[in-house]
Design a protein around this motif. Structure first.
Motif, PDB file in Angstrom:
ATOM      1  N   MET A   1       0.846  -1.201   0.000  1.00 30.67           N
ATOM      2  CA  MET A   1       0.000   0.000   0.000  1.00 30.67           C
ATOM      3  C   MET A   1       0.878   1.246   0.000  1.00 30.67           C
ATOM      4  SD  MET A   1      -3.153   0.520  -0.260  1.00 30.67           S
ATOM      5  CE  MET A   1      -4.762   0.804   0.482  1.00 30.67           C
ATOM      6  N   ASN A   2       1.790   1.229   0.918  1.00 30.16           N
ATOM      7  CA  ASN A   2       2.650   2.386   1.026  1.00 30.16           C
ATOM      8  C   ASN A   2       3.727   2.411  -0.041  1.00 30.16           C
ATOM      9  OD1 ASN A   2       2.239   4.482   2.640  1.00 30.16           O
ATOM     10  ND2 ASN A   2       3.282   3.674   4.451  1.00 30.16           N
ATOM     11  N   SER A   3       4.192   1.219  -0.409  1.00 29.52           N
ATOM     12  CA  SER A   3       5.272   1.182  -1.377  1.00 29.52           C
ATOM     13  C   SER A   3       4.764   1.632  -2.739  1.00 29.52           C
ATOM     14  CB  SER A   3       5.846  -0.227  -1.473  1.00 29.52           C
ATOM     15  OG  SER A   3       5.067  -1.009  -2.346  1.00 29.52           O
ATOM     16  N   VAL A   4       5.528   2.503  -3.333  1.00 29.11           N
ATOM     17  CA  VAL A   4       5.131   3.053  -4.614  1.00 29.11           C
ATOM     18  C   VAL A   4       5.946   2.386  -5.707  1.00 29.11           C
ATOM     19  CG1 VAL A   4       4.431   5.249  -5.572  1.00 29.11           C
ATOM     20  CG2 VAL A   4       5.345   5.149  -3.262  1.00 29.11           C
ATOM     21  N   ALA A   5       5.293   2.054  -6.785  1.00 28.19           N
ATOM     22  CA  ALA A   5       6.020   1.469  -7.903  1.00 28.19           C
ATOM     23  C   ALA A   5       7.077   2.459  -8.358  1.00 28.19           C
ATOM     24  CB  ALA A   5       5.071   1.173  -9.047  1.00 28.19           C
ATOM     25  N   ALA A   6       8.285   1.937  -8.595  1.00 27.77           N
ATOM     26  CA  ALA A   6       9.341   2.817  -9.067  1.00 27.77           C
ATOM     27  C   ALA A   6       8.970   3.329 -10.447  1.00 27.77           C
ATOM     28  CB  ALA A   6      10.664   2.073  -9.112  1.00 27.77           C
ATOM     29  N   ARG A   7       9.456   4.446 -10.739  1.00 23.90           N
ATOM     30  CA  ARG A   7       9.215   5.035 -12.046  1.00 23.90           C
ATOM     31  C   ARG A   7       9.825   4.154 -13.128  1.00 23.90           C
ATOM     32  NH1 ARG A   7      10.152  11.189 -13.454  1.00 23.90           N
ATOM     33  NH2 ARG A   7      10.036  10.999 -15.694  1.00 23.90           N
ATOM     34  N   PRO A   8       9.065   3.860 -14.168  1.00 26.76           N
ATOM     35  CA  PRO A   8       9.578   2.967 -15.208  1.00 26.76           C
ATOM     36  C   PRO A   8      10.704   3.621 -16.006  1.00 26.76           C
ATOM     37  CG  PRO A   8       7.474   3.878 -15.865  1.00 26.76           C
ATOM     38  CD  PRO A   8       7.698   4.286 -14.444  1.00 26.76           C
ATOM     39  N   ARG A   9      11.692   2.795 -16.330  1.00 24.66           N
ATOM     40  CA  ARG A   9      12.791   3.288 -17.160  1.00 24.66           C
ATOM     41  C   ARG A   9      12.606   2.774 -18.572  1.00 24.66           C
ATOM     42  NH1 ARG A   9      16.506  -0.161 -13.887  1.00 24.66           N
ATOM     43  NH2 ARG A   9      14.532  -1.286 -14.041  1.00 24.66           N
ATOM     44  N   ILE A  10      13.452   3.253 -19.415  1.00 30.92           N
ATOM     45  CA  ILE A  10      13.356   2.859 -20.809  1.00 30.92           C
ATOM     46  C   ILE A  10      13.570   1.348 -20.916  1.00 30.92           C
ATOM     47  CG2 ILE A  10      15.704   2.956 -21.712  1.00 30.92           C
ATOM     48  CD1 ILE A  10      14.623   4.951 -23.789  1.00 30.92           C
ATOM     49  N   LYS A  11      14.360   0.848 -20.028  1.00 33.00           N
ATOM     50  CA  LYS A  11      14.645  -0.594 -20.020  1.00 33.00           C
ATOM     51  C   LYS A  11      13.377  -1.400 -19.726  1.00 33.00           C
ATOM     52  CE  LYS A  11      17.477  -3.794 -17.424  1.00 33.00           C
ATOM     53  NZ  LYS A  11      18.043  -3.853 -16.070  1.00 33.00           N
ATOM     54  N   ASP A  12      12.560  -0.904 -18.815  1.00 32.13           N
ATOM     55  CA  ASP A  12      11.317  -1.609 -18.493  1.00 32.13           C
ATOM     56  C   ASP A  12      10.388  -1.640 -19.699  1.00 32.13           C
ATOM     57  OD1 ASP A  12      12.170  -1.835 -15.798  1.00 32.13           O
ATOM     58  OD2 ASP A  12      11.553   0.245 -15.476  1.00 32.13           O
ATOM     59  N   VAL A  13      10.329  -0.522 -20.358  1.00 31.99           N
ATOM     60  CA  VAL A  13       9.496  -0.455 -21.558  1.00 31.99           C
ATOM     61  C   VAL A  13      10.006  -1.461 -22.583  1.00 31.99           C
ATOM     62  CG1 VAL A  13       8.690   1.003 -23.434  1.00 31.99           C
ATOM     63  CG2 VAL A  13       8.984   1.963 -21.152  1.00 31.99           C
ATOM     64  N   ALA A  14      11.319  -1.498 -22.727  1.00 32.33           N
ATOM     65  CA  ALA A  14      11.931  -2.404 -23.700  1.00 32.33           C
ATOM     66  C   ALA A  14      11.555  -3.854 -23.406  1.00 32.33           C
ATOM     67  CB  ALA A  14      13.441  -2.237 -23.699  1.00 32.33           C
ATOM     68  N   GLU A  15      11.670  -4.233 -22.138  1.00 32.60           N
ATOM     69  CA  GLU A  15      11.346  -5.611 -21.778  1.00 32.60           C
ATOM     70  C   GLU A  15       9.875  -5.911 -22.041  1.00 32.60           C
ATOM     71  OE1 GLU A  15      12.611  -6.075 -17.760  1.00 32.60           O
ATOM     72  OE2 GLU A  15      14.739  -6.018 -18.301  1.00 32.60           O
ATOM     73  N   TYR A  16       9.032  -4.986 -21.649  1.00 33.57           N
ATOM     74  CA  TYR A  16       7.591  -5.149 -21.827  1.00 33.57           C
ATOM     75  C   TYR A  16       7.254  -5.341 -23.301  1.00 33.57           C
ATOM     76  CZ  TYR A  16       2.584  -4.169 -21.128  1.00 33.57           C
ATOM     77  OH  TYR A  16       1.217  -4.235 -21.075  1.00 33.57           O
ATOM     78  N   ALA A  17       7.944  -4.581 -24.143  1.00 37.84           N
ATOM     79  CA  ALA A  17       7.624  -4.643 -25.581  1.00 37.84           C
ATOM     80  C   ALA A  17       8.435  -5.709 -26.294  1.00 37.84           C
ATOM     81  CB  ALA A  17       7.892  -3.281 -26.209  1.00 37.84           C
ATOM     82  N   GLY A  18       9.398  -6.305 -25.592  1.00 36.84           N
ATOM     83  CA  GLY A  18      10.220  -7.330 -26.213  1.00 36.84           C
ATOM     84  C   GLY A  18      11.194  -6.788 -27.241  1.00 36.84           C
ATOM     85  N   VAL A  19      11.706  -5.607 -26.997  1.00 38.03           N
ATOM     86  CA  VAL A  19      12.704  -5.040 -27.907  1.00 38.03           C
ATOM     87  C   VAL A  19      13.870  -4.512 -27.068  1.00 38.03           C
ATOM     88  CG1 VAL A  19      10.990  -4.382 -29.632  1.00 38.03           C
ATOM     89  CG2 VAL A  19      11.642  -2.775 -27.827  1.00 38.03           C
ATOM     90  N   SER A  20      14.824  -3.923 -27.735  1.00 41.82           N
ATOM     91  CA  SER A  20      15.970  -3.387 -26.995  1.00 41.82           C
ATOM     92  C   SER A  20      15.687  -1.958 -26.544  1.00 41.82           C
ATOM     93  CB  SER A  20      17.201  -3.384 -27.877  1.00 41.82           C
ATOM     94  OG  SER A  20      17.127  -2.308 -28.767  1.00 41.82           O
ATOM     95  N   PRO A  21      16.393  -1.527 -25.505  1.00 42.51           N
ATOM     96  CA  PRO A  21      16.214  -0.163 -25.023  1.00 42.51           C
ATOM     97  C   PRO A  21      16.415   0.864 -26.130  1.00 42.51           C
ATOM     98  CG  PRO A  21      17.565  -1.410 -23.510  1.00 42.51           C
ATOM     99  CD  PRO A  21      17.340  -2.287 -24.694  1.00 42.51           C
ATOM    100  N   LYS A  22      17.383   0.613 -26.949  1.00 45.77           N
ATOM    101  CA  LYS A  22      17.679   1.584 -27.993  1.00 45.77           C
ATOM    102  C   LYS A  22      16.504   1.733 -28.966  1.00 45.77           C
ATOM    103  CE  LYS A  22      19.825   4.253 -30.790  1.00 45.77           C
ATOM    104  NZ  LYS A  22      19.972   5.659 -30.537  1.00 45.77           N
ATOM    105  N   THR A  23      15.816   0.639 -29.200  1.00 49.25           N
ATOM    106  CA  THR A  23      14.656   0.720 -30.086  1.00 49.25           C
ATOM    107  C   THR A  23      13.577   1.607 -29.470  1.00 49.25           C
ATOM    108  OG1 THR A  23      15.079  -1.436 -31.046  1.00 49.25           O
ATOM    109  CG2 THR A  23      12.844  -0.604 -31.221  1.00 49.25           C
ATOM    110  N   VAL A  24      13.394   1.460 -28.176  1.00 49.11           N
ATOM    111  CA  VAL A  24      12.429   2.326 -27.497  1.00 49.11           C
ATOM    112  C   VAL A  24      12.851   3.779 -27.668  1.00 49.11           C
ATOM    113  CG1 VAL A  24      11.418   2.956 -25.290  1.00 49.11           C
ATOM    114  CG2 VAL A  24      11.869   0.552 -25.822  1.00 49.11           C
TER     115      VAL A  24
END
Lengths: 340, 340
Positions: free
Chosen positions: B1-24
């Motif tokens: 409840m108290n813990s806040v999700a860390a702000r997503p980095r480009i790397k997280d987006v990359a993993e989610y989309a299945g591509v490399s950070p640079k592509t993001v």
DNA sequence: CATGGCGATTACATCGATGTAAATATGTCG
DNA sequence: CGACATATTTACATCGATGTAATCGCCATG
């Protein structure tokens, strides 16, 4: 000639001083375990090279910038400009820098401030909302500490600083009633559905009327588009031309009141002879208008101080204390426009 | 409840989309060689995670932030607040964000702006100096693009935007002379040694007097501490109480003029009956004062536009074009205070 | 079917400062 | 004088995004 020396980095300072980069960092950040000798040597290198920390690098590492954002609706509303000055003073006293931001009372831009979009470089935001609705507040990003100014948030998920608007408006209205005024128009008053500061002040106005046994007349509540001179002038003109014959204007800010003074003058009405006029905010112009303006003066310094304090505490302890609501003081300054 | 999700980095987006950070990164920066499929997938990931670029990271890599700083002396001088609005509009139209900064006319703070101390997050600075001397300008850090507003820099090492102050003051004075005024006081005028805008305007005033064969009277040049209502009121009071009997006031900004109007009213002087009053800046208040104020209106929009343009060009080509000096237009708006 | 060419994608290094943990210097005490 | 505590300093990894250069995949061509 044309080539410019690259900006020195901490590494350059380190080499110049013959120490490690981290030691330079330690000096910059006043780490206690640094010998006087090294400290002096590093300082000399810093001066010699004209080094300045790169805030981007620091923020990337620390996640802090030491800056806070103040987002107000409009800087050319003098109240906000004056408030901004106090906030900057207060922040400076606490070793922070203020990034000033104007939202132009546009909901999207207020949201952007809440989400730190434009304010990514700052550790927290003091926001004076105008267009935001409670739902917007509920969806805000909890990671960015926020203090709201002005209207109290409905949802109540942020700290808040403001004055007691209901009471202030009641007192201002009582002042007019005590001078025998009975048909008091509210310039900038809240119509059905409005939720902001205007609502609170209109409520206070009605309370005072009620307590004095003066009937409420909805025709005397004049909503305005914005809170500028021109809107006040327009509203006053409307009142006069409609023949609504108010004997006092309670204007919800000083700009409205000053604009109204002008329009009343043009229509040959004398203030305070024919009507009284009261404003809110006590901006500098109100001390020098002809006639000078009776107004409700919020304690701007107290507001600024409380806002900065609450924000800094929130920054230092994000999950910390319970929500807080600071009610700053206000007083009514009686001037010529109500016979003072 | 108290813990806040860390702000997503480009790397997280990359993993989610299945591509490399640079592509993001490529998607974010609209790199052209990204297939529609990947672009869509990445965009979806960005939306899903609520990703926002971290400007600190970007700046560290690119050396650019897309933000520019506007540093003015005082925001509660309406001219600067209005100008700031125009600058923000113009910058927004060019896809930049403005960081607003108030120097309080303190030399150290103006220097800090010049050196990018408080403004490290911005790619360049538009500075309206008041307290800086030419030497300060000479020592500025050439790495930070700067455009100066207001007075033209003596050394001439930066781009500059302003109006033709000498001519503007001359025209304003001529307007007064044409109305038969002969004892024209200059409120905020420059005494010996002053170098700023006040000097230029005082020079223009003298030019007009000279051309009309009216002798210059140094007693009618009234220096002021600052450019606020109170200073104008004080100056007007001084003039009246000293019995200097001016028949017109040329006030170097509107605040001074409005303060003077008030003081003259208190001393039973009628404007424009007994004296004329003219200001500079055309702030909103001047249209609504009683009497409304004749004033020299600089084209604020043009000034803002030119300043932003020059700055952006300088940012894009630091060693590029020669220094430029944009002279923006102005016009005299005749209102009641000179019988308009 | 091999080869070249080009568009799409990725691995890796880097921007500058600083937290961590380890290494080194200094000092104290028995 | 040696052992141990404390004071200073350092090596290294890391924050997040992106430029560079290399790789991969696909299609056209000979």
């Amino acid at each position: 000639m044309n080539s410019v020396a690259a900006r020195p980095r901490i590494k350059d300072v380190a080499e110049y001083a013959g120490v490690s980069p981290k030691t330079v960092s330690n000096v910059i950040n006043n780490f206690e375990h640094v010998s006087e000798r090294t400290r002096a040597a590093v300082q000399e290198a810093i001066d010699a090279l004209g080094y300045r920390v790169n805030i981007a690098g620091r923020q990337l590492r620390q996640g802090r910038t030491g800056m806070i954002t103040l987002a107000v609706p409009e800087l050319d509303v003098a109240y906000f400009a004056e408030l901004a000055k106090h906030v900057m003073d207060e922040a400076a006293a606490r070793g922070r820098t203020v990034l000033l931001h104007s939202t132009e009372a546009v909901r999207e831009r207020e949201l952007a401030a809440l989400h730190g979009f434009d304010a990514q470089f700052s550790d927290g935001v003091i926001l004076s909302p105008l267009a935001l609705n409670p739902r917007d507040l509920a969806t805000r990003d909890r990671r960015l500490p926020v203090v709201l100014l002005g209207e109290r948030p409905a949802g109540g998920s942020t700290d808040h600083v403001g004055i007691d608007n209901v009471r202030a408006a009641r007192e201002a209205t009582e002042h007019l009633l005590s001078r025998g005024r009975r048909r008091i128009a509210v310039v900038g008053g809240a119509v059905r559905g409005r939720q902001g500061t205007d609502r609170l002040r209109t409520d206070g106005y009605r309370e005072a009327l009620g307590a004095a046994g003066v009937p409420f007349d909805a025709d005397l509540v004049i909503p305005v588009g914005a809170y500028h001179w021109r809107d006040g002038a327009r509203a006053a003109t409307w009142l006069v031309e409609r023949g609504l014959c108010p004997d006092a204007l309670l204007c919800l800010n000083d700009h409205l009141a000053l604009g109204a003074l002008r329009a009343l003058h043009e229509h040959g009405r004398s203030v305070p002879g024919d009507l009284d006029v009261v404003g809110f905010d006590d901006i500098e112009a109100s001390r020098f208008s002809v006639p000078s303006l009776t107004t409700v003066a919020p304690d701007k310094r107290e507001i600024a101080r409380a806002a900065v304090s609450l924000l800094l505490e929130r920054i230092d302890a994000p999950d910390g204390a319970a929500l807080r609501d600071h009610v700053a003081g206000h007083r009514i300054i009686v001037r010529e426009s109500t016979g003072g």
